[in-house]
Design a protein around this motif. Structure first.
Motif, PDB file in Angstrom:
ATOM      1  N   MET A 152       8.069   5.248   5.557  1.00  0.00           N
ATOM      2  CA  MET A 152       8.747   5.257   4.268  1.00  0.00           C
ATOM      3  C   MET A 152       7.839   5.864   3.204  1.00  0.00           C
ATOM      4  SD  MET A 152      10.324   1.994   2.143  1.00  0.00           S
ATOM      5  CE  MET A 152      11.344   1.520   3.523  1.00  0.00           C
ATOM      6  N   ALA A 153       8.372   6.819   2.438  1.00  0.00           N
ATOM      7  CA  ALA A 153       7.607   7.461   1.375  1.00  0.00           C
ATOM      8  C   ALA A 153       7.552   6.563   0.145  1.00  0.00           C
ATOM      9  CB  ALA A 153       8.236   8.803   1.008  1.00  0.00           C
ATOM     10  N   LEU A 154       6.373   6.508  -0.487  1.00  0.00           N
ATOM     11  CA  LEU A 154       6.194   5.781  -1.744  1.00  0.00           C
ATOM     12  C   LEU A 154       5.876   6.795  -2.833  1.00  0.00           C
ATOM     13  CD1 LEU A 154       3.856   2.865  -0.563  1.00  0.00           C
ATOM     14  CD2 LEU A 154       6.364   2.891  -0.630  1.00  0.00           C
ATOM     15  N   PRO A 155       6.713   6.922  -3.863  1.00  0.00           N
ATOM     16  CA  PRO A 155       6.426   7.871  -4.945  1.00  0.00           C
ATOM     17  C   PRO A 155       5.132   7.560  -5.694  1.00  0.00           C
ATOM     18  CG  PRO A 155       8.722   7.232  -4.979  1.00  0.00           C
ATOM     19  CD  PRO A 155       8.029   6.314  -4.015  1.00  0.00           C
ATOM     20  N   GLY A 156       4.672   6.328  -5.595  1.00  0.00           N
ATOM     21  CA  GLY A 156       3.433   5.958  -6.269  1.00  0.00           C
ATOM     22  C   GLY A 156       2.999   4.559  -5.891  1.00  0.00           C
ATOM     23  N   ILE A 157       1.691   4.352  -5.764  1.00  0.00           N
ATOM     24  CA  ILE A 157       1.160   3.023  -5.500  1.00  0.00           C
ATOM     25  C   ILE A 157       1.344   2.162  -6.757  1.00  0.00           C
ATOM     26  CG2 ILE A 157      -0.952   1.704  -5.069  1.00  0.00           C
ATOM     27  CD1 ILE A 157       0.061   3.121  -2.627  1.00  0.00           C
ATOM     28  N   GLY A 158       1.827   0.959  -6.559  1.00  0.00           N
ATOM     29  CA  GLY A 158       2.016   0.051  -7.682  1.00  0.00           C
ATOM     30  C   GLY A 158       3.364   0.159  -8.356  1.00  0.00           C
ATOM     31  N   SER A 159       4.205   1.065  -7.894  1.00  0.00           N
ATOM     32  CA  SER A 159       5.543   1.196  -8.472  1.00  0.00           C
ATOM     33  C   SER A 159       6.433   0.070  -7.955  1.00  0.00           C
ATOM     34  CB  SER A 159       6.149   2.546  -8.092  1.00  0.00           C
ATOM     35  OG  SER A 159       6.359   2.621  -6.685  1.00  0.00           O
ATOM     36  N   SER A 160       7.569  -0.116  -8.623  1.00  0.00           N
ATOM     37  CA  SER A 160       8.505  -1.137  -8.143  1.00  0.00           C
ATOM     38  C   SER A 160       9.013  -0.762  -6.751  1.00  0.00           C
ATOM     39  CB  SER A 160       9.676  -1.279  -9.126  1.00  0.00           C
ATOM     40  OG  SER A 160      10.373  -0.056  -9.264  1.00  0.00           O
ATOM     41  N   GLY A 161       9.144   0.553  -6.498  1.00  0.00           N
ATOM     42  CA  GLY A 161       9.567   1.006  -5.171  1.00  0.00           C
ATOM     43  C   GLY A 161       8.560   0.650  -4.096  1.00  0.00           C
ATOM     44  N   HIS A 162       7.271   0.696  -4.450  1.00  0.00           N
ATOM     45  CA  HIS A 162       6.220   0.322  -3.512  1.00  0.00           C
ATOM     46  C   HIS A 162       6.374  -1.148  -3.106  1.00  0.00           C
ATOM     47  CE1 HIS A 162       1.621  -0.547  -2.954  1.00  0.00           C
ATOM     48  NE2 HIS A 162       2.312  -0.719  -1.842  1.00  0.00           N
ATOM     49  N   LEU A 163       6.463  -2.025  -4.113  1.00  0.00           N
ATOM     50  CA  LEU A 163       6.545  -3.444  -3.783  1.00  0.00           C
ATOM     51  C   LEU A 163       7.897  -3.820  -3.187  1.00  0.00           C
ATOM     52  CD1 LEU A 163       4.483  -5.278  -6.509  1.00  0.00           C
ATOM     53  CD2 LEU A 163       3.793  -4.200  -4.392  1.00  0.00           C
ATOM     54  N   ALA A 164       8.963  -3.099  -3.594  1.00  0.00           N
ATOM     55  CA  ALA A 164      10.265  -3.337  -2.972  1.00  0.00           C
ATOM     56  C   ALA A 164      10.188  -3.014  -1.482  1.00  0.00           C
ATOM     57  CB  ALA A 164      11.334  -2.487  -3.657  1.00  0.00           C
ATOM     58  N   SER A 165       9.435  -1.974  -1.144  1.00  0.00           N
ATOM     59  CA  SER A 165       9.254  -1.602   0.265  1.00  0.00           C
ATOM     60  C   SER A 165       8.438  -2.651   1.005  1.00  0.00           C
ATOM     61  CB  SER A 165       8.541  -0.240   0.350  1.00  0.00           C
ATOM     62  OG  SER A 165       9.268   0.761  -0.337  1.00  0.00           O
ATOM     63  N   GLU A 166       7.378  -3.136   0.363  1.00  0.00           N
ATOM     64  CA  GLU A 166       6.545  -4.167   0.980  1.00  0.00           C
ATOM     65  C   GLU A 166       7.354  -5.433   1.264  1.00  0.00           C
ATOM     66  OE1 GLU A 166       3.500  -3.913   1.999  1.00  0.00           O
ATOM     67  OE2 GLU A 166       2.341  -2.538   0.746  1.00  0.00           O
ATOM     68  N   VAL A 167       8.176  -5.821   0.282  1.00  0.00           N
ATOM     69  CA  VAL A 167       8.973  -7.038   0.450  1.00  0.00           C
ATOM     70  C   VAL A 167      10.042  -6.839   1.515  1.00  0.00           C
ATOM     71  CG1 VAL A 167      10.585  -8.604  -0.695  1.00  0.00           C
ATOM     72  CG2 VAL A 167       8.528  -7.860  -1.888  1.00  0.00           C
ATOM     73  N   LEU A 168      10.626  -5.641   1.575  1.00  0.00           N
ATOM     74  CA  LEU A 168      11.616  -5.353   2.612  1.00  0.00           C
ATOM     75  C   LEU A 168      11.000  -5.552   3.998  1.00  0.00           C
ATOM     76  CD1 LEU A 168      14.372  -4.247   3.521  1.00  0.00           C
ATOM     77  CD2 LEU A 168      13.419  -1.949   3.327  1.00  0.00           C
ATOM     78  N   LYS A 169       9.806  -5.005   4.189  1.00  0.00           N
ATOM     79  CA  LYS A 169       9.109  -5.166   5.470  1.00  0.00           C
ATOM     80  C   LYS A 169       8.847  -6.634   5.776  1.00  0.00           C
ATOM     81  CE  LYS A 169       5.493  -2.824   6.323  1.00  0.00           C
ATOM     82  NZ  LYS A 169       4.155  -2.220   6.180  1.00  0.00           N
ATOM     83  N   THR A 170       8.323  -7.348   4.782  1.00  0.00           N
ATOM     84  CA  THR A 170       7.947  -8.750   4.988  1.00  0.00           C
ATOM     85  C   THR A 170       9.153  -9.634   5.260  1.00  0.00           C
ATOM     86  OG1 THR A 170       6.036  -8.460   3.524  1.00  0.00           O
ATOM     87  CG2 THR A 170       6.751 -10.712   3.963  1.00  0.00           C
ATOM     88  N   ARG A 171      10.179  -9.490   4.411  1.00  0.00           N
ATOM     89  CA  ARG A 171      11.362 -10.352   4.542  1.00  0.00           C
ATOM     90  C   ARG A 171      12.135 -10.069   5.832  1.00  0.00           C
ATOM     91  NH1 ARG A 171      13.862 -12.107  -0.058  1.00  0.00           N
ATOM     92  NH2 ARG A 171      15.352 -13.001   1.413  1.00  0.00           N
ATOM     93  N   ALA A 172      12.179  -8.774   6.216  1.00  0.00           N
ATOM     94  CA  ALA A 172      12.926  -8.408   7.424  1.00  0.00           C
ATOM     95  C   ALA A 172      12.096  -8.590   8.684  1.00  0.00           C
ATOM     96  CB  ALA A 172      13.394  -6.957   7.325  1.00  0.00           C
ATOM     97  N   GLY A 173      10.772  -8.736   8.520  1.00  0.00           N
ATOM     98  CA  GLY A 173       9.901  -8.901   9.676  1.00  0.00           C
ATOM     99  C   GLY A 173       9.805  -7.652  10.525  1.00  0.00           C
TER     100      GLY A 173
END
Length: 319
Positions: A152-173
């Protein structure tokens, strides 16, 4: 019009007129943006600069200071004189950076005067056409069946998209590799070119690709469906409680007089009440949302706490 309403309107008009006279005599007001020209934050800042200049008088100019996830711009505003001549068009990253960066040369709350919220922006998770998934549920099943193969591409470290991606991974396992880019444009180019599989993008950026079927939407980051993308289901339908929307707002350096902050905030509210402005923001995938200085200050504080918990839970780091 009732007498109280009339007097309130006249008082607000008087404050704006007085502010306009002062600004016209003392030069330009800078709206500092921690991003390059052309992005969402820059677009919002330029729209607000034009309207605030018209309502308050004088000239408002946008000053782009990209770098360090918006921290360079924030530090410049934190160090400015609290005379209302230097403002920060901040983004969600302002709250995220408070925890994401172990050391900041400023306090994201104490070193700033809240002015007003301007807009919020849900995102759409896009996938290249070759991905064998058309919904979030199917994506999660695919990622579990083939761990580590999706990215998954992240437009920038620390963006809301970055953390939304991190949470998606974590919550979905699931195991999805995150690839950081220096901006939205190169990330989107690689997604379109098939070099990466997935990416969160604003509704405005996603719309053309969805219409042309060059990319397919899998879900929206907000808890509710978006007006501009009514056929795309929220990720929260599969992962209850998932809700990650970006936001934009105006801050000034700490110490701005409350009456001055209120005057600028009133002009922001008047700007966002205009239907053409609301439509223009909606075209950019943004939802107009004004607030008082006190309400915005409380919101920023709650966002620092909220995103801080996300950073700690996901282990997200600056690389």
């Amino acid at each position: 019009m009732q007498r109280r309403t009339f007097l309130s309107a006249m008082s607000a008009a008087g404050m704006l007129a007085a502010t306009g006279m002062a600004r016209a005599q003392s030069g330009a007001t800078r709206i500092v943006v921690g991003a390059s020209p052309g992005g969402g934050t820059d677009t919002v800042a330029r729209l607000m600069a034009q309207e605030l200049g018209r309502l308050l008088g004088g000239t408002f100019v946008v000053d782009n200071k990209p770098g360090a996830g918006g921290n360079i711009a924030a530090q410049q505003v934190a160090n400015a004189e609290p005379d209302g001549r230097t403002l920060l068009m901040c983004y969600t990253s302002h709250a995220i950076n408070a925890t994401l960066y172990p050391k900041l040369p400023f306090d994201p709350i104490k070193d700033f005067s809240p002015i007003a919220c301007v807009a919020n922006a849900p995102s759409i998770l896009l996938a290249r056409p070759g991905i064998k998934a058309n919904t979030i549920r199917e994506l999660i099943a695919l990622a579990k069946a083939e761990p580590g193969t999706l990215n998954m591409a992240l437009p920038g470290i620390g963006s809301s998209g970055h953390l939304a991606s991190e949470v998606l991974k974590t919550r979905a396992g699931v195991d999805i590799t995150l690839i950081p880019y220096k901006g939205t444009a190169p990330a989107m180019n690689d997604l379109l070119g098939g070099q990466v599989d997935l990416m969160f993008a604003t509704a405005a950026l996603a719309k053309a690709q969805m219409d042309n079927k060059t990319l397919k939407p899998l879900g929206v980051s907000s808890a509710q469906r978006m007006v501009s993308a009514p056929n795309v289901a929220p990720i929260a339908d599969v992962l209850p409680g998932y809700d990650f929307s970006a936001w934009y707002g105006l801050l000034g350096p700490a110490g701005i007089k409350p009456e001055l902050a209120q005057q600028i905030s009133a002009a922001v509210e008047k700007t966002l009440a205009q239907e053409p402005i609301r439509r223009r923001l909606l075209d950019e995938g943004l939802i107009a949302q004004s607030s008082s200085p006190d309400a915005f200050g409380a919101f920023v504080k709650s966002e620092v706490e909220r995103w801080g918990a996300v950073v700690k839970a996901t282990g997200a780091k600056v690389t």
